[in-house]
Design a protein around this motif. Structure first.
Motif, mmCIF file in Angstrom:
data_model
loop_
_atom_site.group_PDB
_atom_site.id
_atom_site.type_symbol
_atom_site.label_atom_id
_atom_site.label_comp_id
_atom_site.label_asym_id
_atom_site.label_seq_id
_atom_site.Cartn_x
_atom_site.Cartn_y
_atom_site.Cartn_z
ATOM 1 N N UNK A 66 2.304 27.573 -48.961
ATOM 2 C CA UNK A 66 3.506 26.758 -49.159
ATOM 3 C C UNK A 66 4.192 26.444 -47.832
ATOM 4 N N UNK A 67 4.526 25.196 -47.645
ATOM 5 C CA UNK A 67 5.169 24.751 -46.412
ATOM 6 C C UNK A 67 6.413 23.938 -46.741
ATOM 7 N N UNK A 68 7.488 24.208 -46.010
ATOM 8 C CA UNK A 68 8.708 23.420 -46.194
ATOM 9 C C UNK A 68 8.503 21.970 -45.774
ATOM 10 N N UNK A 69 7.518 21.723 -44.918
ATOM 11 C CA UNK A 69 7.267 20.377 -44.416
ATOM 12 C C UNK A 69 6.338 19.564 -45.323
ATOM 13 N N UNK A 73 6.951 19.729 -51.336
ATOM 14 C CA UNK A 73 8.099 20.621 -51.180
ATOM 15 C C UNK A 73 9.353 19.817 -50.872
ATOM 16 N N UNK A 74 9.233 18.854 -49.967
ATOM 17 C CA UNK A 74 10.389 18.038 -49.612
ATOM 18 C C UNK A 74 10.883 17.226 -50.808
ATOM 19 N N UNK A 75 9.959 16.710 -51.592
ATOM 20 C CA UNK A 75 10.340 15.936 -52.771
ATOM 21 C C UNK A 75 11.076 16.807 -53.783
ATOM 22 N N UNK A 76 10.564 18.030 -54.011
ATOM 23 C CA UNK A 76 11.219 18.939 -54.946
ATOM 24 C C UNK A 76 12.580 19.354 -54.429
ATOM 25 N N UNK A 165 1.418 24.918 -60.410
ATOM 26 C CA UNK A 165 1.487 24.883 -58.954
ATOM 27 C C UNK A 165 2.438 23.776 -58.519
ATOM 28 N N UNK A 166 3.067 23.965 -57.365
ATOM 29 C CA UNK A 166 3.917 22.917 -56.803
ATOM 30 C C UNK A 166 3.047 21.798 -56.249
ATOM 31 N N UNK A 167 1.958 22.194 -55.568
ATOM 32 C CA UNK A 167 0.988 21.223 -55.060
ATOM 33 C C UNK A 167 -0.296 21.963 -54.707
ATOM 34 N N UNK A 168 -1.354 21.204 -54.526
ATOM 35 C CA UNK A 168 -2.632 21.751 -54.069
ATOM 36 C C UNK A 168 -3.175 20.850 -52.970
ATOM 37 N N UNK A 169 -3.686 21.476 -51.912
ATOM 38 C CA UNK A 169 -4.314 20.713 -50.835
ATOM 39 C C UNK A 169 -5.469 21.527 -50.265
ATOM 40 N N UNK A 170 -5.948 21.153 -49.093
ATOM 41 C CA UNK A 170 -7.110 21.830 -48.514
ATOM 42 C C UNK A 170 -6.842 23.299 -48.204
ATOM 43 N N UNK A 171 -5.566 23.680 -48.054
ATOM 44 C CA UNK A 171 -5.216 25.065 -47.763
ATOM 45 C C UNK A 171 -5.149 25.935 -49.020
#
Length: 275
Positions: A66-69, A73-76, A165-171
């Motif tokens: 999870x990243x604040x950037x 995350x910014x949208x939420x 999940x809030x989001x999913x990406x390569x990490x």
């Protein structure tokens, strides 16, 4: 007749008229209402249960993913901040929308200075991460101002596992959820569910849980750890102009720290009986 005379009575009006019979009064009857199968015990058959406060995380993504950037995350965060500004700017706005103080409201001291307020309606609906219908709003006692939200992974009041999940990406997947497995946290959640069942007329005593549902904080103010951190941002990060109370009181937010004794009478009933 003016427009104020024509409006429907608000929850705050009902509380005034009830003279102390609404709010958390029903929580005092929770233990008496429980049958033998639902009687709270510190351990029971819960392998992770502890006598003292204890918390578990869904995974380690709050630290590793999870990243604040991140745009999600910014949208939420922006949606949470906007809803707090527009829908929940004051304590009175929480009361009018049916929120009730959770049990940390009675134990909060000046070292922490914030508490959870929960909505029986929104905990019991079919939404999970919706800033327009948050399960909980986080209130700063120094400024009398909501400073974040807590989402609870329930549908129709029942826990959802796994949580979204809030989001999913390569990490990986960002799922910064936590649950309470200590007896105090489980008891507090059970008492709230008993109260919510009484408010809705369900008439069913909830089963005492081995853990609370998954919960996720989203803070409206900058946080040195994460927007999703369990604890509130430090006081200097939430040093904002005190809010208008939003309900009738002789207290002055510029001078008085918010506390249970300053609530409308309907919310103080039963406080002496809470865990």
């Amino acid at each position: 007749m003016n427009r104020d005379d024509e409006r429907a009575p608000s929850r705050r009006d009902v509380l005034r008229a009830a003279g102390g019979t609404v709010g958390l009064a029903g929580l005092a009857t929770g233990s008496a209402a429980a049958d033998e199968d639902h009687t709270p015990t510190p351990h029971g058959d819960c392998p992770d249960g502890t006598v003292g406060p204890s918390m578990v995380h869904y995974d380690d993504s709050i630290e590793t993913v999870c990243s604040d950037d991140h745009p999600k995350t910014q949208e939420l965060h922006e949606s949470v901040a906007a809803a707090l500004h527009e829908r929940y700017p004051t304590v009175g706005s929480l009361i009018d929308d049916g929120f009730v103080p959770y049990f940390d409201f009675l134990t909060t001291d000046q070292a922490t200075g914030w508490s959870h307020w929960l909505s029986p309606e929104y905990v019991g609906d079919d939404t999970i991460v919706d800033p327009e219908r948050p399960a909980s709003v986080l209130l700063d006692h120094q400024s009398w101002r909501p400073i974040g939200m807590m989402f609870v992974a329930t549908r129709d009041g029942e826990p959802v596992d796994p949580p979204p999940t809030v989001y999913e990406d390569d990490d990986g997947a960002c799922a910064p959820w936590h649950a309470h497995v200590g007896f105090p946290g489980r008891l507090s959640w059970w008492k709230f569910r008993v109260f919510a069942a009484e408010q809705t007329g369900a008439g069913i005593v909830p089963e005492f849980p081995c853990k609370t549902p998954w919960m996720m904080h989203v803070w409206a103010h900058p946080h040195p750890e994460s927007r999703y951190a369990h604890d509130a941002p430090p006081p200097e990060n939430r040093d904002v102009e005190p809010a208008d109370p939003g309900f009738e009181t002789e207290a002055d937010p510029d001078e008085d720290e918010f506390g249970p004794e300053l609530l409308p009478g309907g919310f103080t009933a039963g406080f002496d009986h809470l865990p």
